[in-house]
Design an enzyme around this catalytic site. Sequence first.
Site, mmCIF file in Angstrom:
data_model
loop_
_atom_site.group_PDB
_atom_site.id
_atom_site.type_symbol
_atom_site.label_atom_id
_atom_site.label_comp_id
_atom_site.label_asym_id
_atom_site.label_seq_id
_atom_site.Cartn_x
_atom_site.Cartn_y
_atom_site.Cartn_z
ATOM 1 N N THR A 194 141.743 77.015 31.639
ATOM 2 C CA THR A 194 142.334 77.310 30.249
ATOM 3 C C THR A 194 141.081 78.026 29.563
ATOM 4 O OG1 THR A 194 143.763 75.277 30.228
ATOM 5 C CG2 THR A 194 143.274 76.122 28.143
ATOM 6 N N CYS A 203 107.070 74.374 30.791
ATOM 7 C CA CYS A 203 106.726 73.074 31.166
ATOM 8 C C CYS A 203 107.407 72.385 32.443
ATOM 9 C CB CYS A 203 106.943 72.064 30.161
ATOM 10 S SG CYS A 203 105.518 72.051 28.831
ATOM 11 N N SER A 251 126.628 87.205 27.608
ATOM 12 C CA SER A 251 126.858 86.007 27.005
ATOM 13 C C SER A 251 126.967 86.307 25.577
ATOM 14 C CB SER A 251 125.408 85.511 27.252
ATOM 15 O OG SER A 251 125.573 83.978 26.818
ATOM 16 N N ALA A 252 127.868 85.405 24.911
ATOM 17 C CA ALA A 252 128.094 85.504 23.542
ATOM 18 C C ALA A 252 126.966 84.986 22.739
ATOM 19 C CB ALA A 252 129.371 84.809 23.244
ATOM 20 N N HIS A 253 126.353 83.864 23.111
ATOM 21 C CA HIS A 253 125.473 83.289 22.315
ATOM 22 C C HIS A 253 124.082 83.793 22.028
ATOM 23 C CE1 HIS A 253 122.659 81.092 24.682
ATOM 24 N NE2 HIS A 253 123.384 81.441 25.654
ATOM 25 N N ALA A 308 126.707 83.684 30.616
ATOM 26 C CA ALA A 308 126.170 84.592 31.618
ATOM 27 C C ALA A 308 125.539 83.760 32.905
ATOM 28 C CB ALA A 308 125.141 85.192 31.003
ATOM 29 N N GLN A 330 120.670 90.733 27.507
ATOM 30 C CA GLN A 330 119.698 90.724 26.280
ATOM 31 C C GLN A 330 119.701 92.011 25.905
ATOM 32 O OE1 GLN A 330 117.632 88.565 25.127
ATOM 33 N NE2 GLN A 330 117.890 86.799 26.667
HETATM 34 C C1 LIG Z 1 120.383 83.588 28.560
HETATM 35 C C2 LIG Z 1 120.433 84.219 29.573
HETATM 36 C C3 LIG Z 1 121.285 84.269 30.630
HETATM 37 C C4 LIG Z 1 122.147 82.830 30.628
HETATM 38 O O1 LIG Z 1 123.339 82.840 29.712
HETATM 39 P P1 LIG Z 1 124.028 81.623 29.273
HETATM 40 O O2 LIG Z 1 125.212 82.171 28.649
HETATM 41 O O3 LIG Z 1 123.076 80.943 28.550
HETATM 42 O O4 LIG Z 1 124.529 80.936 30.407
HETATM 43 C C5 LIG Z 1 121.286 85.097 31.735
HETATM 44 N N1 LIG Z 1 120.614 86.031 31.850
HETATM 45 C C6 LIG Z 1 119.757 86.450 31.079
HETATM 46 C C7 LIG Z 1 118.981 87.539 30.979
HETATM 47 C C8 LIG Z 1 119.738 85.618 29.656
HETATM 48 O O5 LIG Z 1 118.795 85.895 28.759
#
Ligand SMILES: *Cc1c(COP(=O)(O)O)cnc(C)c1O
Length: 412
Positions: A248, A334, A201-203, A73, A181
């Site tokens: 790729t 921090c 974002s997948a993770h 993301a 989120q």
């Molecule tokens: C985690 C997050 C991102 C960034 O996503 P990544 O895939 O880790 O680069 C962007 N926006 C929000 C709101 C997020 O919580």
Amino acid sequence: MKLPVYMDNHSTTPVDPRVFEAMAPWFTEKFGNAASRSHSFGWEAAEAVKKARKQVAALIGASPDEIVFTSGATESDNLAIKGAAEALRERGNHIITVATEHRAVLDSCKRLEQQGFEVTYLPVDRHGCVSPDSVRHAHQTQTILVSVMLANNEVGTIQPVAEIGRIAREHGALFHTDAVQAAGKLAIDVDAMNVDLLSLSAHKMYGPKGVGALYVRRKNAAMKLSPLALLTPMIDGGGHEGGLRSGTLNVPGIVGFGAACRIAMQEMHAESERLRRLRDQLEEKLRAGLDEMQVNGHPAERLPNNLNVSFGYVDGEALLVGLSDVAVSAGAACTSAKMEPSHVLRAMGVGEDLAQGSLRFGLGRFNTEEEVAYVAGRVIETVRGLRALSPAYESRLSALASNETGTRGRIG
Ligand SMILES: *Cc1c(COP(=O)(O)O)cnc(C)c1O
């Protein structure tokens, strides 16, 4: 129950075992390059990407050819904002966003400011909400893009994006939303929400790290533009992803992302209800055990898995040290030597002291009721322990004791 307990699911989530299983063959026996047109290795990889593209599109009510796979993301936000700004430079140089956005949005805007763009950072109310009226008033003839996140990653506040999208469209500006989120927690429909660009974002939804997507509306009647004219690519090369994102394709990652979206579609409703129940249990237990605490974020319009709490008279850093077997985030980050209060809490008007004593709990698919009880107990114990050493907390208690009517503490 295994320790430490993980309750930081806004930062990242574990890969669901079902997602992992779907990904596994695409690392080893099925390793083809999805852009290879001359043999079956490439064809089967391309088929797998096609299926995943459908699964991702389905989650947000888009069509598959509107999905651009990215590295996550951060890249999606960068491509949406910088790509739109560069492509639409002839039309105008003004962008509207919000003070509580993710760094990937805010820092992309900061970069554009260095290049001559003007950015309005709208304020939020004490719940973290931006008002659609403020978006309307911020519009200028030069406005080309509005970027407002769907749900906040620190306090979970859900923004009124459908209305904001409608306002952007009325004014002939593009509307981008960071839905990282919200995806897999709330129902998302790019048409109902009047969204032109949407980051995923997948993770953050039980898929792998390093893969994400940008939804790009194919037809934009108001702007009379096709997506290629809408966005300038940030990465040039072999012309993958319709030329919007060369490189790729990460086939195993994309397959995993697709599987994560399929599971989210099927389980989102029940899962969100379960998370909301656990989250409410956590809040109730904390309230029963502690005074002088406040919950940050909108009381109702908030992600079901989010609980962001400020504890008066405690230092966040000490709190985290005390909670060594609980993985949560502090409301302060921090930076070099000192703790900086979060830009989100600050924008909501949370005082510096309170912001310093804040914790963000992010519940997830694999958290249990037993873990909630454990975490609540540990937080209560740790906060009480720290307050026992705090002269400020002690004097507050005696002040209350000497006042029959019982004045409210400094925290409402
Ligand atoms: C985690 C997050 C991102 C960034 O996503 P990544 O895939 O880790 O680069 C962007 N926006 C929000 C709101 C997020 O919580």
